[in-house]
Design an enzyme around this catalytic site. Structure first.
Site, mmCIF file in Angstrom:
data_model
loop_
_atom_site.group_PDB
_atom_site.id
_atom_site.type_symbol
_atom_site.label_atom_id
_atom_site.label_comp_id
_atom_site.label_asym_id
_atom_site.label_seq_id
_atom_site.Cartn_x
_atom_site.Cartn_y
_atom_site.Cartn_z
ATOM 1 N N ASP A 120 -44.315 5.031 41.508
ATOM 2 C CA ASP A 120 -42.923 4.767 41.863
ATOM 3 C C ASP A 120 -42.839 4.038 43.206
ATOM 4 O OD1 ASP A 120 -39.973 5.465 41.487
ATOM 5 O OD2 ASP A 120 -40.347 6.389 43.442
ATOM 6 N N GLU A 174 -44.786 -0.021 40.194
ATOM 7 C CA GLU A 174 -43.422 -0.518 40.114
ATOM 8 C C GLU A 174 -43.141 -1.426 41.302
ATOM 9 O OE1 GLU A 174 -40.349 1.214 41.781
ATOM 10 O OE2 GLU A 174 -38.831 0.799 40.276
HETATM 11 C C1 LM2 Z 1 -37.616 4.075 42.146
HETATM 12 N N1 LM2 Z 1 -38.454 3.158 42.036
HETATM 13 O O1 LM2 Z 1 -38.893 2.466 43.073
HETATM 14 C C2 LM2 Z 1 -37.043 4.755 40.974
HETATM 15 O O2 LM2 Z 1 -37.354 4.068 39.782
HETATM 16 C C3 LM2 Z 1 -35.574 4.890 41.219
HETATM 17 O O3 LM2 Z 1 -34.956 5.461 40.095
HETATM 18 C C4 LM2 Z 1 -35.367 5.721 42.482
HETATM 19 O O4 LM2 Z 1 -33.990 5.767 42.862
HETATM 20 C C5 LM2 Z 1 -36.076 5.108 43.667
HETATM 21 N N2 LM2 Z 1 -37.230 4.362 43.387
HETATM 22 C C6 LM2 Z 1 -36.516 6.208 44.611
HETATM 23 O O5 LM2 Z 1 -37.575 6.934 44.041
HETATM 24 C C7 LM2 Z 1 -33.264 6.864 42.338
HETATM 25 C C8 LM2 Z 1 -31.788 6.496 42.231
HETATM 26 C C9 LM2 Z 1 -31.080 6.524 43.575
HETATM 27 C C10 LM2 Z 1 -31.312 7.862 44.238
HETATM 28 C C11 LM2 Z 1 -32.824 8.001 44.438
HETATM 29 C C12 LM2 Z 1 -33.210 9.314 45.118
HETATM 30 O O6 LM2 Z 1 -31.675 5.184 41.654
HETATM 31 O O7 LM2 Z 1 -29.678 6.363 43.348
HETATM 32 O O8 LM2 Z 1 -30.658 7.902 45.482
HETATM 33 O O9 LM2 Z 1 -33.473 8.010 43.135
HETATM 34 O O10 LM2 Z 1 -32.785 10.415 44.377
HETATM 35 C C13 LM2 Z 1 -29.736 8.964 45.675
HETATM 36 C C14 LM2 Z 1 -28.339 8.459 45.988
HETATM 37 C C15 LM2 Z 1 -28.362 7.687 47.319
HETATM 38 C C16 LM2 Z 1 -28.886 8.581 48.437
HETATM 39 C C17 LM2 Z 1 -30.261 9.117 48.028
HETATM 40 C C18 LM2 Z 1 -30.830 10.089 49.052
HETATM 41 O O11 LM2 Z 1 -27.905 7.619 44.920
HETATM 42 O O12 LM2 Z 1 -27.041 7.267 47.626
HETATM 43 O O13 LM2 Z 1 -29.039 7.807 49.634
HETATM 44 O O14 LM2 Z 1 -30.175 9.807 46.756
HETATM 45 O O15 LM2 Z 1 -30.059 11.251 49.159
HETATM 46 C C19 LM2 Z 1 -28.242 8.176 50.746
#
Ligand code: LM2
Ligand code: CA
Length: 452
Positions: A187, A213
């Site tokens: 990741d 990735e």
């Molecule tokens: C990835 N690949 O590089 C994953 O495929 C992707 O799905 C992940 O993002 C990202 N990297 C981090 O591993 C997902 C999602 C985000 C989410 C993060 C963390 O797309 O929206 O972020 O996981 O759970 C969320 C909130 C964001 C916040 C963060 C931290 O949407 O607003 O940031 O959590 O609390 C303040």
């Protein structure tokens, strides 16, 4: 040890996104093995922050194998069940960062944590503090230092250059290898220097398949090509370009799809129509496109470029929505076609896995296109597909499959099993030709593994 490429004649990966371990185990035995899938990619198995959103899995708080998707014992049982069904297991490994919440808390399995403080695992000195943008977040993707040393959406960024962090991450990956895991989706690889991933690879207790990735961004300083020395790399241009071709261009353009389009070398590319991020963030085809999505997957599985991954989703209404869960937040067992899309079971997609396996190693021959949205090609001597994405049927034509004379199951409309075909049978004559009518937005595919 070196990272192994997908091996054998069963190389197709299915991403069972957010499936719990007992459901993955059952699917390996009921469907993945029998249909010829070679690998299942599962969602991150380590302890994560609490919450109902799917993305809590991408916020590790410890490396205990205990998550919303199940316990360590259930994980082990899943790996064993998949192996018994001839299916290898790829784990989504979150190694660039830990959690991203400013407030600490208690993780899924009971571990307490704070931002930059994971007792027994990492302390503040194990994280980057890049000193940019006021909050250490990544803003500028044109800046290599920033992308790799600042924080991706506030996620505590590990000092992957340090010996301690490398050893700790390798211990986690080696623990998974000890449970029998066969490979890792690395990741957020773009957010780690390729050398840091190489250092993890060098610490693995045995060879494992690695797929990194690295989302291609035009003109960015960090490019996917930098990572091919470590293993495969996801080719994000593939799904975007395929969607554009199907939606607004011509299938005829696909005759040199892949390297001819400037994509990664075929032997290093891991491709998909969509994954869990792109299906939420747009610009690709997804289960919502129904028949066209099935045709795009059929093309991917027929076309010998890269290592294909089939996506399998749960139905969602908004970006954050997690999978169906019980009152305690545990992911429910998968129920296909009710809350879960199970694209990998759609007959067209599942049957084309058999096409991929039967045609492994054969090049493209007999290309045909009408200059627009009707294409056809063979996998020399092994299989043949014709896709008609015109708005009208194409009738009264014959196709030069170049296959041995015989009767073949049309695996787009029928399932071949135990020597019989549940759909139309195509007869190839002694010169390698067959006649067929193809409805609008439909296809016909035959291969030597599904002959009557
Ligand atoms: C990835 N690949 O590089 C994953 O495929 C992707 O799905 C992940 O993002 C990202 N990297 C981090 O591993 C997902 C999602 C985000 C989410 C993060 C963390 O797309 O929206 O972020 O996981 O759970 C969320 C909130 C964001 C916040 C963060 C931290 O949407 O607003 O940031 O959590 O609390 C303040
Ligand atoms: Ca980083």
């Amino acid at each position: 040890p070196a990272a192994a490429a997908p091996t054998g004649n069963k190389k197709v990966i299915v991403q069972l996104f957010e499936w719990n371990w007992p459901s993955v185990a059952a699917e390996c035995q009921s469907t993945l093995g029998p249909k010829g899938y070679g690998f299942v990619q599962v969602s991150p198995p380590q302890e994560h922050v609490r919450g109902s959103q799917w993305w809590v899995a991408y916020q590790p708080v410890s490396y205990r194998i205990e998550s919303r998707k199940g316990t360590r014992a259930q994980f082990q049982a899943m790996v064993n069940a998949c192996h018994a069904a001839g299916v290898k297991v790829i784990v989504d490994a979150v190694v660039n960062h830990m959690s991203g919440q400013d407030a600490g808390g208690t993780g899924w399995a009971g571990s307490s944590y704070g931002h930059y403080d994971y007792p027994g695992t990492y302390q503040t000195q194990d994280f980057h503090h890049c000193g940019r943008n006021g909050n250490d977040d990544i803003v500028n993707y044109q800046d290599r230092y920033e992308v790799q040393n600042c924080e991706l959406v506030n996620l505590a960024d590990l000092r992957t250059e340090s010996t301690y962090v490398r050893d700790r991450l390798a211990a986690y990956l080696n623990d998974l290898l000890s449970l029998g895991v066969d490979g890792f989706r690395m990741d957020a690889s773009k957010h780690m220097p390729a050398a840091d991933i190489a250092a993890l690879r060098a610490r693995l207790s045995r060879p494992a398949y690695l797929v990194q990735e690295v989302i291609h961004g035009a003109g960015e300083p960090i490019q996917p090509e930098e990572y091919t020395g470590n293993g495969d790399v996801h080719e994000f241009r593939y799904g975007r370009d395929l969607a554009r071709v199907f939606r607004s261009e011509r299938l005829a353009y696909l005759r040199n799809f892949g390297e001819g389009w400037g994509h990664l070398p075929s032997g290093s590319a891991a491709v998909f129509v969509d994954n869990h991020d792109t299906q939420r963030d747009g610009g690709v085809l997804t289960y919502r496109d129904r028949g066209i999505y099935a045709l795009a997957n059929a093309f991917m599985l027929a076309w010998p470029y890269g290592s294909p991954t089939v996506m399998s989703s749960y139905t969602f209404g908004n970006r954050d929505q997690g999978p169906p869960s019980d009152g305690a937040g545990r992911t429910l067992n998968t129920t296909c076609y009710s809350g879960w899309e199970c694209e990998h079971r759609w007959p067209v997609i599942a049957n084309m896995v058999g096409f991929r396996n039967a045609t492994e190693g054969a090049g493209v021959a007999n290309w045909y296109d009408n200059g627009n949205n009707h294409i056809a090609f063979s996998r020399a001597g092994k299989g043949y597909i014709t896709i008609n994405d015109e708005d009208h049927a194409i009738t009264g034509r014959s196709y030069h499959a170049g296959l041995p004379a015989g009767r073949y199951c049309d695996v787009i409309h029928g399932t071949w099993s135990n020597g019989s075909c549940s759909g139309p049978v195509i007869t190839v004559d002694g010169n390698g030709w067959f006649a067929a009518d193809i409805p609008a937005h439909d296809a016909v595919a035959i291969h030597v593994g599904a002959r009557l």
